[in-house]
Design a protein around this motif. Sequence first.
Motif, PDB file in Angstrom:
ATOM      1  N   ASP A   1       1.460   9.300   7.829  1.00 18.94           N
ATOM      2  CA  ASP A   1       1.384  10.364   6.828  1.00 18.94           C
ATOM      3  C   ASP A   1       2.443  10.454   6.096  1.00 18.94           C
ATOM      4  OD1 ASP A   1      -1.142  11.168   7.766  1.00 18.94           O
ATOM      5  OD2 ASP A   1      -0.124  12.650   9.073  1.00 18.94           O
ATOM      6  N   VAL A   2       2.283  10.425   4.697  1.00 19.77           N
ATOM      7  CA  VAL A   2       3.555  10.672   3.648  1.00 19.77           C
ATOM      8  C   VAL A   2       3.314  11.782   2.837  1.00 19.77           C
ATOM      9  CG1 VAL A   2       4.861   9.645   1.937  1.00 19.77           C
ATOM     10  CG2 VAL A   2       3.972   8.158   3.669  1.00 19.77           C
ATOM     11  N   LYS A   3       4.272  12.691   2.878  1.00 22.02           N
ATOM     12  CA  LYS A   3       4.226  13.845   2.020  1.00 22.02           C
ATOM     13  C   LYS A   3       5.257  13.789   1.130  1.00 22.02           C
ATOM     14  CE  LYS A   3       4.860  17.959   3.759  1.00 22.02           C
ATOM     15  NZ  LYS A   3       4.320  19.446   4.477  1.00 22.02           N
ATOM     16  N   CYS A   4       4.977  13.884  -0.307  1.00 18.12           N
ATOM     17  CA  CYS A   4       5.949  13.767  -1.290  1.00 18.12           C
ATOM     18  C   CYS A   4       6.409  15.204  -1.707  1.00 18.12           C
ATOM     19  CB  CYS A   4       5.422  13.144  -2.525  1.00 18.12           C
ATOM     20  SG  CYS A   4       6.717  12.840  -4.013  1.00 18.12           S
TER      21      CYS A   4
ATOM     22  N   HIS B   1      -2.572   9.882   3.708  1.00 19.79           N
ATOM     23  CA  HIS B   1      -2.664   9.315   4.898  1.00 19.79           C
ATOM     24  C   HIS B   1      -2.775   7.732   4.601  1.00 19.79           C
ATOM     25  CE1 HIS B   1      -3.405  13.243   6.404  1.00 19.79           C
ATOM     26  NE2 HIS B   1      -4.247  13.376   5.637  1.00 19.79           N
ATOM     27  N   ILE B   2      -2.243   6.967   5.541  1.00 19.60           N
ATOM     28  CA  ILE B   2      -2.184   5.439   5.336  1.00 19.60           C
ATOM     29  C   ILE B   2      -2.588   5.075   6.659  1.00 19.60           C
ATOM     30  CG2 ILE B   2      -1.028   3.402   4.628  1.00 19.60           C
ATOM     31  CD1 ILE B   2       0.735   5.439   2.974  1.00 19.60           C
ATOM     32  N   SER B   3      -3.751   4.157   6.840  1.00 18.53           N
ATOM     33  CA  SER B   3      -4.211   3.745   8.129  1.00 18.53           C
ATOM     34  C   SER B   3      -3.516   2.124   8.366  1.00 18.53           C
ATOM     35  CB  SER B   3      -5.679   3.787   8.308  1.00 18.53           C
ATOM     36  OG  SER B   3      -6.331   3.484   7.170  1.00 18.53           O
ATOM     37  N   ALA B   4      -3.664   1.885   9.621  1.00 19.35           N
ATOM     38  CA  ALA B   4      -3.108   0.515   9.984  1.00 19.35           C
ATOM     39  C   ALA B   4      -3.477  -0.627   9.067  1.00 19.35           C
ATOM     40  CB  ALA B   4      -3.358   0.442  11.491  1.00 19.35           C
ATOM     41  N   ASP B   5      -4.783  -0.449   8.475  1.00 18.64           N
ATOM     42  CA  ASP B   5      -5.258  -1.591   7.564  1.00 18.64           C
ATOM     43  C   ASP B   5      -4.874  -1.411   6.298  1.00 18.64           C
ATOM     44  OD1 ASP B   5      -6.836   0.731   6.977  1.00 18.64           O
ATOM     45  OD2 ASP B   5      -8.765  -0.341   7.614  1.00 18.64           O
ATOM     46  N   GLY B   6      -4.189  -0.382   5.881  1.00 17.68           N
ATOM     47  CA  GLY B   6      -3.635  -0.256   4.535  1.00 17.68           C
ATOM     48  C   GLY B   6      -4.424   0.664   3.710  1.00 17.68           C
ATOM     49  N   ALA B   7      -5.511   1.063   4.365  1.00 15.07           N
ATOM     50  CA  ALA B   7      -6.586   2.091   3.516  1.00 15.07           C
ATOM     51  C   ALA B   7      -5.593   3.685   3.140  1.00 15.07           C
ATOM     52  CB  ALA B   7      -7.719   2.348   4.383  1.00 15.07           C
ATOM     53  N   VAL B   8      -5.656   4.031   2.101  1.00 13.43           N
ATOM     54  CA  VAL B   8      -4.869   5.247   1.615  1.00 13.43           C
ATOM     55  C   VAL B   8      -5.866   6.361   1.286  1.00 13.43           C
ATOM     56  CG1 VAL B   8      -3.470   6.130  -0.225  1.00 13.43           C
ATOM     57  CG2 VAL B   8      -3.221   3.851   0.710  1.00 13.43           C
ATOM     58  N   GLU B   9      -5.606   7.354   1.966  1.00 12.37           N
ATOM     59  CA  GLU B   9      -6.635   8.655   1.614  1.00 12.37           C
ATOM     60  C   GLU B   9      -5.488   9.729   1.104  1.00 12.37           C
ATOM     61  OE1 GLU B   9      -8.875  11.905   4.228  1.00 12.37           O
ATOM     62  OE2 GLU B   9      -8.196   9.962   5.402  1.00 12.37           O
ATOM     63  N   LEU B  10      -6.008  10.278   0.078  1.00  6.21           N
ATOM     64  CA  LEU B  10      -4.903  11.181  -0.378  1.00  6.21           C
ATOM     65  C   LEU B  10      -5.418  12.491  -0.175  1.00  6.21           C
ATOM     66  CD1 LEU B  10      -5.117   9.870  -4.295  1.00  6.21           C
ATOM     67  CD2 LEU B  10      -3.132   9.527  -2.616  1.00  6.21           C
ATOM     68  N   ASP B  11      -4.471  13.352   0.305  1.00  2.72           N
ATOM     69  CA  ASP B  11      -4.902  14.728   0.791  1.00  2.72           C
ATOM     70  C   ASP B  11      -3.370  15.638   0.501  1.00  2.72           C
ATOM     71  OD1 ASP B  11      -4.950  16.939   2.501  1.00  2.72           O
ATOM     72  OD2 ASP B  11      -4.631  16.022   4.290  1.00  2.72           O
ATOM     73  N   ARG B  12      -4.076  16.624  -0.168  1.00  5.49           N
ATOM     74  CA  ARG B  12      -2.767  17.750  -0.564  1.00  5.49           C
ATOM     75  C   ARG B  12      -2.186  18.655   0.490  1.00  5.49           C
ATOM     76  NH1 ARG B  12      -1.185  18.790  -5.709  1.00  5.49           N
ATOM     77  NH2 ARG B  12      -2.990  18.658  -6.173  1.00  5.49           N
TER      78      ARG B  12
ATOM     79  N   ALA C   1       1.027  -1.208  -0.168  1.00  8.01           N
ATOM     80  CA  ALA C   1      -0.033  -0.056  -0.053  1.00  8.01           C
ATOM     81  C   ALA C   1       0.838   1.219   0.128  1.00  8.01           C
ATOM     82  CB  ALA C   1      -1.028  -0.124   1.227  1.00  8.01           C
ATOM     83  N   VAL C   2       2.261   1.269   0.657  1.00  6.39           N
ATOM     84  CA  VAL C   2       2.900   2.317   0.839  1.00  6.39           C
ATOM     85  C   VAL C   2       3.507   2.451  -0.386  1.00  6.39           C
ATOM     86  CG1 VAL C   2       4.806   3.514   1.850  1.00  6.39           C
ATOM     87  CG2 VAL C   2       3.065   2.060   3.125  1.00  6.39           C
ATOM     88  N   VAL C   3       4.008   1.498  -1.252  1.00  9.60           N
ATOM     89  CA  VAL C   3       4.709   1.442  -2.516  1.00  9.60           C
ATOM     90  C   VAL C   3       3.620   2.248  -3.390  1.00  9.60           C
ATOM     91  CG1 VAL C   3       5.432   0.115  -4.618  1.00  9.60           C
ATOM     92  CG2 VAL C   3       5.986  -0.559  -2.183  1.00  9.60           C
ATOM     93  N   GLU C   4       2.364   1.678  -3.552  1.00  2.13           N
ATOM     94  CA  GLU C   4       1.333   2.212  -4.520  1.00  2.13           C
ATOM     95  C   GLU C   4       1.088   3.706  -4.297  1.00  2.13           C
ATOM     96  OE1 GLU C   4       0.283   1.100  -7.180  1.00  2.13           O
ATOM     97  OE2 GLU C   4       1.241  -0.915  -6.635  1.00  2.13           O
ATOM     98  N   ALA C   5       1.171   4.270  -2.830  1.00  3.44           N
ATOM     99  CA  ALA C   5       0.881   5.520  -2.375  1.00  3.44           C
ATOM    100  C   ALA C   5       2.059   6.433  -2.886  1.00  3.44           C
ATOM    101  CB  ALA C   5       0.588   5.647  -1.083  1.00  3.44           C
ATOM    102  N   ALA C   6       3.341   5.823  -2.729  1.00  2.00           N
ATOM    103  CA  ALA C   6       4.340   6.756  -3.076  1.00  2.00           C
ATOM    104  C   ALA C   6       4.384   6.925  -4.519  1.00  2.00           C
ATOM    105  CB  ALA C   6       5.662   6.206  -2.445  1.00  2.00           C
ATOM    106  N   ALA C   7       4.084   5.755  -5.434  1.00  2.00           N
ATOM    107  CA  ALA C   7       4.240   6.168  -6.924  1.00  2.00           C
ATOM    108  C   ALA C   7       3.112   6.972  -7.239  1.00  2.00           C
ATOM    109  CB  ALA C   7       3.891   4.453  -7.471  1.00  2.00           C
ATOM    110  N   HIS C   8       1.837   7.034  -6.670  1.00  4.47           N
ATOM    111  CA  HIS C   8       0.942   8.173  -7.289  1.00  4.47           C
ATOM    112  C   HIS C   8       1.380   9.250  -6.551  1.00  4.47           C
ATOM    113  CE1 HIS C   8      -3.077   9.144  -7.629  1.00  4.47           C
ATOM    114  NE2 HIS C   8      -2.852   9.906  -6.836  1.00  4.47           N
ATOM    115  N   LEU C   9       1.642   9.225  -5.377  1.00  4.51           N
ATOM    116  CA  LEU C   9       2.024  10.880  -4.908  1.00  4.51           C
ATOM    117  C   LEU C   9       3.143  11.488  -5.951  1.00  4.51           C
ATOM    118  CD1 LEU C   9       2.327  10.480  -0.866  1.00  4.51           C
ATOM    119  CD2 LEU C   9       0.483  11.451  -2.382  1.00  4.51           C
ATOM    120  N   TYR C  10       4.274  10.477  -6.382  1.00  8.80           N
ATOM    121  CA  TYR C  10       5.380  11.223  -7.008  1.00  8.80           C
ATOM    122  C   TYR C  10       4.874  11.929  -8.343  1.00  8.80           C
ATOM    123  CZ  TYR C  10      10.148  11.804  -8.819  1.00  8.80           C
ATOM    124  OH  TYR C  10      11.301  11.935  -9.308  1.00  8.80           O
ATOM    125  N   VAL C  11       4.048  11.015  -9.075  1.00 12.50           N
ATOM    126  CA  VAL C  11       3.470  11.585 -10.345  1.00 12.50           C
ATOM    127  C   VAL C  11       2.379  12.669 -10.105  1.00 12.50           C
ATOM    128  CG1 VAL C  11       2.123  10.911 -12.464  1.00 12.50           C
ATOM    129  CG2 VAL C  11       3.819   9.513 -11.452  1.00 12.50           C
TER     130      VAL C  11
END
Lengths: 196, 298
Positions: free
Chosen positions: B145-148, B285-296, B11-21
């Motif tokens: 929380d991950v900010k790219c 924002h990535i929750s413990a169950d792997g749900a990803v919520e995008l937020d700028r 889930a973090v891999v997918e989130a990072a790939a999405h955030l970068y682009v």
Amino acid sequence: MATHELTFPISDPGEILKLHAGDEVIVQGHVIGIRDRTQIRIFDHGVEPPIDLSGAFLLHTAPNVRKLGPGRYEKLCIGTTTSARMVRFTEGLGERYGVRAICGKGGFPDEAIEPMHRLGMVYMAIVGGAAALETTQIEEIEHVAWEDLMPECLWTFRVNDFGPLTVGIDAHGNSLYHDVQERANTKLEELYARFQ
Amino acid sequence: MSTTAVGLEEAVVEAAAHLYVWALKDIPRDLRDALAAACERETSVAGIRVLETIRRNVVIADEQENLVCQDTGIAVYYCRVGERFPLHPAGIYRALKAGTEQATVGHPLRSNTVHALTRENTGANVGYRVPIVHWDFVPDWDGLDVKCVPKGSGSENMSFLKMLVPADGVNGIKRFVLESIVGAGGKPCPPGIVGVGIGGSADYAMHLAKEAIARPVGTRNPDPLVARLENELYGLLNETGIGPMGLGGDVTVLQCHIEHADTHMTLNPVAVNYQCWAARRASAHISADGAVELDREF
């Protein structure tokens, strides 16, 4: 301040003398993409460029491209890099190869003013970072040399309505960058006095 | 590794790939508003030409789903890790690296990362210690929380550090920020965000300056004393006349953000980190169950 439309490469050096610092320019024809490593190869390693640069318009760029086949590339996103790093190549480009215009972002320091004046060259400022727009103005990547330097190759682009560009340094010894810095340095003294 | 941790890492891999682009293509609302306001305020002919071209460029990037700027930057991530987040930071780092690589190869994006001495390209915007990841740990929380922040080199090259002495005081700090931005001229693609880091140690001051540029445009430091200095420097910087792309004008910076830390009694470090007008950032924002919520807007 005038607006000009110029087609490169140019054969009449008089075209360059019509441009004055601050003028707006739209470019047609062909633009040569060049960057740090390309010019290091030409001037520091003494390798002759495999294309004719006389009358050329050079653009400081390293594009995002997709390879289609041998020597063939599709544009993805083409923008412009900071010029100041490459100022030391100005004289050689004009004197040895007849380059007439160098385009980049952020300007050239004062050391470019004298050779540009003497050799009849101009520096044109593009809007740095405006790559989405710039990409639409580049019609095709016609040729690429020195692919081993990817993405800092020697690119030939065909352009349509490339710009708007601003003449930053003209062939008459004027530089907008010099003037802006000089005024800013005077202003700084005034600002310091306010809180010192 | 448990099944959950494997799923979470993915889930973090997918989130990072999405955030970068996403960060590279679609600049945040607060930045668009700041650029619109700059356009209204500017009076110089060349400055208006630059700002109108910038706004046209942002619209074209939206329409064509293209990158706003060709410089895909060096990948920088800010992580806030909850102490009960089920994936260890080592796994988070591995995932951010894989996500950056996935985005670069998949899009494809220009790869900028090279070996520091040989200058050989390391491929896919990853390499030794790249991406660069900053960590914060949050007690009593199970989220991430991950900010790219893909950081372009034109602006990053305009970074400045000075170890002032205590006797230089706040005026010394102001002078250094002003002389740095005037010296940078058009090189960092003004008008952008000036990040200032004050205090801590030499390395930490620069870290704080970088953190400051990654804040939403125009937010203020919670300490009123620091917020006042942000306002003052913002006003002073816009009096320098450097203008859009250094061609002269009224708008030299969109904002000035300051982060500070307490320091040693004999230290007075100040760092300046510049962020260009294309101040790209995107968060999830990535929750413990792997749900990803995008937020700028964080």
